[in-house]
Write an enzyme that holds these catalytic residues in place. Structure first.
Site, PDB file in Angstrom:
ATOM      1  N   THR A  39       3.531 -28.617 -52.847  1.00 40.58           N
ATOM      2  CA  THR A  39       4.088 -27.368 -53.367  1.00 40.58           C
ATOM      3  C   THR A  39       3.076 -26.230 -53.290  1.00 40.58           C
ATOM      4  O   THR A  39       3.460 -25.071 -53.202  1.00 40.58           O
ATOM      5  CB  THR A  39       4.488 -27.541 -54.848  1.00 40.58           C
ATOM      6  N   SER A  71     -28.801 -40.631 -56.448  1.00 42.01           N
ATOM      7  CA  SER A  71     -27.488 -41.030 -56.941  1.00 42.01           C
ATOM      8  C   SER A  71     -27.463 -42.548 -57.048  1.00 42.01           C
ATOM      9  O   SER A  71     -28.005 -43.242 -56.194  1.00 42.01           O
ATOM     10  CB  SER A  71     -26.400 -40.561 -55.961  1.00 42.01           C
ATOM     11  N   GLY A 125     -13.475 -40.676 -51.392  1.00 40.89           N
ATOM     12  CA  GLY A 125     -12.529 -40.564 -50.282  1.00 40.89           C
ATOM     13  C   GLY A 125     -11.185 -41.201 -50.545  1.00 40.89           C
ATOM     14  O   GLY A 125     -10.480 -41.582 -49.626  1.00 40.89           O
ATOM     15  N   SER A 129     -10.824 -37.085 -55.884  1.00 39.19           N
ATOM     16  CA  SER A 129     -11.676 -35.900 -55.862  1.00 39.19           C
ATOM     17  C   SER A 129     -13.072 -36.086 -56.421  1.00 39.19           C
ATOM     18  O   SER A 129     -13.537 -35.338 -57.277  1.00 39.19           O
ATOM     19  CB  SER A 129     -10.972 -34.747 -56.582  1.00 39.19           C
ATOM     20  N   ASP A 175      -8.244 -29.141 -56.966  1.00 43.25           N
ATOM     21  CA  ASP A 175      -9.179 -30.183 -57.388  1.00 43.25           C
ATOM     22  C   ASP A 175     -10.277 -29.628 -58.282  1.00 43.25           C
ATOM     23  O   ASP A 175     -10.533 -30.133 -59.382  1.00 43.25           O
ATOM     24  CB  ASP A 175      -9.829 -30.850 -56.170  1.00 43.25           C
ATOM     25  N   TYR A 225       0.308 -32.878 -41.843  1.00 43.68           N
ATOM     26  CA  TYR A 225       0.177 -31.799 -42.829  1.00 43.68           C
ATOM     27  C   TYR A 225       0.465 -30.455 -42.164  1.00 43.68           C
ATOM     28  O   TYR A 225       1.250 -29.649 -42.671  1.00 43.68           O
ATOM     29  CB  TYR A 225      -1.242 -31.827 -43.392  1.00 43.68           C
TER      30      TYR A 225
END
Ligand code: ADP
Ligand code: MG
Length: 391
Positions: A39, A71, A125, A129, A175, A225
């Site tokens: 949308t 990380s 992935g 997000s 996101d 898309y």
């Protein structure tokens, strides 16, 4: 909080413990779109919510101009000079926080030296997000450390810009907005073009959001898309015979669309337009039913959304359909649908807490039997947006 304690120990092991500067801790969630799919680029509402898990960032000031990046999710770690923030393929995940620093610097902000340790609970992935989460926690954390204002809408926009321009991924604003602006037990009604938004109560009570990752590689997404987007534009062209001012399908009410749909000669284009207009209407109905706490009615709207994405918009595929069908066969499930662009990625289901174990077992088994793939499940509630954790 025991997790944060362990992270603090890891931080000290990595960067040393003799600094007089305190280690501060920030957190940004992942997100899921509850309803309102395909949308956003049609000028319609989306309805995302922040999850109760996300990305934690521990950060401590340094006295020089180096920034240390580490990380718990990736082996690569390094220090870079704050003067040398540029995209480098070999820097892999570190490009995400570097993109944020670059964007802050472009706005004239001086960023000092820091040591940073991230720890993420979001699968990368899969459409929950994790990239927006690491971007937003970095922007919020650095601005706070620098004593700068932390307007969360600004942070979302800045983070989206970093992903668009530095990383080179053309994502929309949903996101980063959801990750920054999320609120416990609320979903966010958001118009992506104007950033008009509203927090809507989503008190799940005895129900949990269960996210199922199909673990299907999403090969088709980009071309399909683009095709859907251009079909929506074609629909607008046909419908402008009756509504000359029309630029986006989202500007039509359901009634207006129904009285003009015969102007679209191509059946496929008509199906695409019908999905968009009805899906926007489902979002508006969702607000109504959730404001009176009717989760069962919301579950029905989720099912309607999935069926429409399957039959009219045609972006589901056997993996998502199998997972949703298996979910709806489990007692205690109010609704289930694909979430994200489609063709893979995740489903979201609303499951009674007493059924969660059975859900994970049965849906996982049926899914494996029919597709050969192993699903992952994440049980969560709706959590807050980015914040500093006070320990
Ligand atoms: P997603 O759908 O999860 O946003 P993306 O491909 O857009 O998928 O972003 C995933 C990338 O973001 C990872 O490959 C990594 O480079 C970066 N990232 C996300 N979370 C972390 C983390 N906790 N630590 C390091 N890098 C991360
Ligand atoms: Mg991403």
């Amino acid at each position: 909080m025991t997790e944060v304690k362990a992270l603090q120990e890891q931080f000290v092991e990595l960067y040393g413990g003799d600094s007089s500067n305190p280690i501060r801790t920030f957190h940004a969630p992942g997100r899921v779109n509850l309803i309102g799919e395909h949308t956003d680029y049609n000028g319609g509402y989306v309805f995302p919510a922040a999850l109760t898990f996300g990305t934690t960032m521990l950060i401590r000031k340094r006295e020089d101009d180096q920034v240390g990046f580490a990380s718990t999710n990736f082996p690569l770690r390094k220090h870079i000079s704050i003067q040398q923030v540029e995209l480098r393929a070999e820097d892999d995940w570190i490009n995400y926080p570097k993109g944020i620093i670059c964007e802050l610097q472009k706005r004239g902000l001086t960023v000092g030296g820091y040591d940073i340790l991230y720890s993420g609970a979001i699968p990368n992935g899969s459409g929950l997000s994790s990239s927006a989460s690491i971007e937003v926690v970095t922007a919020y954390g650095l601005l706070t450390m620098e004593g700068q204002p932390t307007d969360k809408v600004e942070i979302a926009l800045l983070s989206q810009k970093a992903e668009n321009e530095f990383i080179g991924v053309q994502c929309g604003i949903m996101d980063q907005f959801a990750v920054a602006m999320g609120k416990k037990e609320h979903a966010i009604l958001l118009m992506c073009d104007t950033l008009e938004y509203k927090h809507v109560p989503f008190v799940s009570g005895e129900y949990k959001l269960v996210i199922g990752n199909t673990n299907k590689k999403r090969g088709l997404v980009d071309s399909a898309y683009n095709e859907r987007r251009s079909q929506c534009e074609q629909a607008v062209k046909y419908l402008s015979a009756k509504y000359p001012e029309l630029t986006l399908l989202g500007q039509l009410s359901l009634e207006q669309y129904r009285s003009a749909q015969h102007l679209i000669p191509d059946e496929t284009v008509r199906k695409r337009a019908q999905h968009v207009v009805e899906e926007i209407d489902r979002v508006l109905q969702s607000i109504e039913v959730l404001e009176r706490g009717d989760l069962a009615a919301f579950g029905q709207l989720m099912i309607g959304s999935h069926n429409s994405l399957r039959d009219l918009y045609e972006v589901t595929g056997v993996e998502l359909d199998t997972m949703v069908e298996a979910a709806l066969a489990v007692p205690g499930v109010l609704g289930s649908r694909m979430t994200g662009a489609g063709f893979g990625g995740c489903t979201v289901s609303l499951v009674h807490q007493d059924s969660v174990e059975r859900f994970v077992g049965e849906v996982g088994r049926v899914y494996k039997e029919k597709t050969g793939l192993t699903a992952d499940f994440y049980v969560c509630d709706i959590g807050n947006g980015v914040q500093e954790l006070q320990l």
